[in-house]
Motif scaffolding. Structure first.
Motif, PDB file in Angstrom:
ATOM      1  N   ALA A 137       3.987   7.233   7.294  1.00 58.14           N
ATOM      2  CA  ALA A 137       5.078   7.225   6.315  1.00 58.14           C
ATOM      3  C   ALA A 137       4.730   8.076   5.092  1.00 58.14           C
ATOM      4  N   LEU A 138       3.498   7.994   4.631  1.00 57.77           N
ATOM      5  CA  LEU A 138       3.077   8.816   3.482  1.00 57.77           C
ATOM      6  C   LEU A 138       3.210  10.300   3.797  1.00 57.77           C
ATOM      7  N   ARG A 139       2.726  10.694   4.963  1.00 57.54           N
ATOM      8  CA  ARG A 139       2.767  12.114   5.322  1.00 57.54           C
ATOM      9  C   ARG A 139       4.207  12.585   5.558  1.00 57.54           C
ATOM     10  N   GLU A 140       5.057  11.717   6.109  1.00 58.72           N
ATOM     11  CA  GLU A 140       6.465  12.077   6.295  1.00 58.72           C
ATOM     12  C   GLU A 140       7.179  12.247   4.960  1.00 58.72           C
ATOM     13  N   MET A 141       6.741  11.511   3.938  1.00 59.10           N
ATOM     14  CA  MET A 141       7.310  11.632   2.587  1.00 59.10           C
ATOM     15  C   MET A 141       6.814  12.896   1.884  1.00 59.10           C
ATOM     16  N   GLY A 142       5.775  13.501   2.432  1.00 57.55           N
ATOM     17  CA  GLY A 142       5.189  14.671   1.799  1.00 57.55           C
ATOM     18  C   GLY A 142       4.100  14.332   0.797  1.00 57.55           C
ATOM     19  N   ALA A 143       3.674  13.071   0.759  1.00 61.15           N
ATOM     20  CA  ALA A 143       2.605  12.659  -0.158  1.00 61.15           C
ATOM     21  C   ALA A 143       1.297  13.303   0.283  1.00 61.15           C
ATOM     22  N   ALA A 157       0.836  -1.207   0.000  1.00 66.36           N
ATOM     23  CA  ALA A 157       0.000   0.000   0.000  1.00 66.36           C
ATOM     24  C   ALA A 157       0.866   1.250   0.000  1.00 66.36           C
ATOM     25  N   LEU A 158       1.889   1.279   0.836  1.00 64.73           N
ATOM     26  CA  LEU A 158       2.787   2.433   0.895  1.00 64.73           C
ATOM     27  C   LEU A 158       3.508   2.626  -0.430  1.00 64.73           C
ATOM     28  N   ASP A 159       3.988   1.550  -1.009  1.00 66.20           N
ATOM     29  CA  ASP A 159       4.690   1.616  -2.290  1.00 66.20           C
ATOM     30  C   ASP A 159       3.781   2.181  -3.384  1.00 66.20           C
ATOM     31  N   TYR A 160       2.585   1.646  -3.513  1.00 67.53           N
ATOM     32  CA  TYR A 160       1.647   2.092  -4.540  1.00 67.53           C
ATOM     33  C   TYR A 160       1.176   3.526  -4.276  1.00 67.53           C
ATOM     34  N   ALA A 161       0.810   3.817  -3.031  1.00 65.36           N
ATOM     35  CA  ALA A 161       0.253   5.136  -2.701  1.00 65.36           C
ATOM     36  C   ALA A 161       1.282   6.244  -2.901  1.00 65.36           C
ATOM     37  N   SER A 162       2.548   5.941  -2.705  1.00 64.68           N
ATOM     38  CA  SER A 162       3.590   6.961  -2.858  1.00 64.68           C
ATOM     39  C   SER A 162       4.065   7.103  -4.302  1.00 64.68           C
ATOM     40  N   SER A 163       3.532   6.295  -5.201  1.00 64.10           N
ATOM     41  CA  SER A 163       3.967   6.320  -6.602  1.00 64.10           C
ATOM     42  C   SER A 163       3.465   7.541  -7.365  1.00 64.10           C
ATOM     43  N   GLY A 164       2.409   8.189  -6.857  1.00 60.53           N
ATOM     44  CA  GLY A 164       1.825   9.316  -7.568  1.00 60.53           C
ATOM     45  C   GLY A 164       0.819   8.911  -8.630  1.00 60.53           C
ATOM     46  N   GLU A 165       0.560   7.618  -8.754  1.00 64.60           N
ATOM     47  CA  GLU A 165      -0.356   7.123  -9.785  1.00 64.60           C
ATOM     48  C   GLU A 165      -1.814   7.062  -9.333  1.00 64.60           C
ATOM     49  N   PHE A 166      -2.059   7.317  -8.040  1.00 67.41           N
ATOM     50  CA  PHE A 166      -3.419   7.190  -7.512  1.00 67.41           C
ATOM     51  C   PHE A 166      -3.928   8.531  -7.016  1.00 67.41           C
TER      52      PHE A 166
END
Length: 162
Positions: free
Chosen positions: A65-71, A36-45
């Motif tokens: 993790a998503l929010r820490e990445m800035g997603a 989920a983290l890998d896909y959600a951080s890809s920018g494709e969704f």
């Protein structure tokens, strides 16, 4: 609109994916937190429907993790963990909404539509749903192409790539 569904219960993920597809969305299902983290951080969704009780990495950790990445992908948490503490933890952690299971699909759909409106801007003009050329019409939302006229009319469902 591409929606990622992170849910490890096949019955629930199939139900949500089928309902979203019927409403013109393109769902993708993953069954664990790391994927989920890998896909959600890809920018494709465009949106993530996230269960808390995922294997390998729970939904709270995925969200953090998503929010820490800035997603900035909108996240709707759907979980059986319905305590006030869990709800607050999810919302303060960056979730856009928190929906307790069992939920009605109509409520999930309404929350998704709200996130889409917010993301596009409240005053945004609606996008055009169809394109036509001669006797060919394509519904951009449902991806159904209609060819011909009258008795010769035929519908063909297309994939998002097509």
């Amino acid at each position: 609109m591409r929606i990622l569904i992170a849910e490890d219960e096949p019955r629930i993920s199939r139900f949500v994916a089928r309902g979203l597809k019927a409403h013109g969305y393109t769902p993708t299902v993953v069954e664990d937190g790391i994927t989920a983290l890998d896909y959600a951080s890809s920018g494709e969704f465009d949106l993530l429907v996230l269960d808390v009780g995922l294997p390998r990495m729970d939904g709270f950790a995925v969200l953090r993790a998503l929010r820490e990445m800035g997603a900035d992908i909108p996240v709707l948490m759907c979980t059986a963990r319905d305590s006030v503490a869990d709800t607050v933890h999810g919302l303060e952690g960056g979730a856009d909404a928190y929906l307790a299971k069992p939920f009605r699909f109509e409520e999930l759909l309404a929350r998704i539509k709200l996130r889409v409106r917010e993301r596009n801007g409240a005053g945004a003009q609606p996008t055009r749903e169809t394109c036509a050329l001669g006797d060919l019409t394509l519904n951009l939302r449902t991806r159904v192409a209609t060819v011909g006229v009258g008795a010769q009319k035929r519908e063909v469902e297309r994939s998002s790539r097509e």
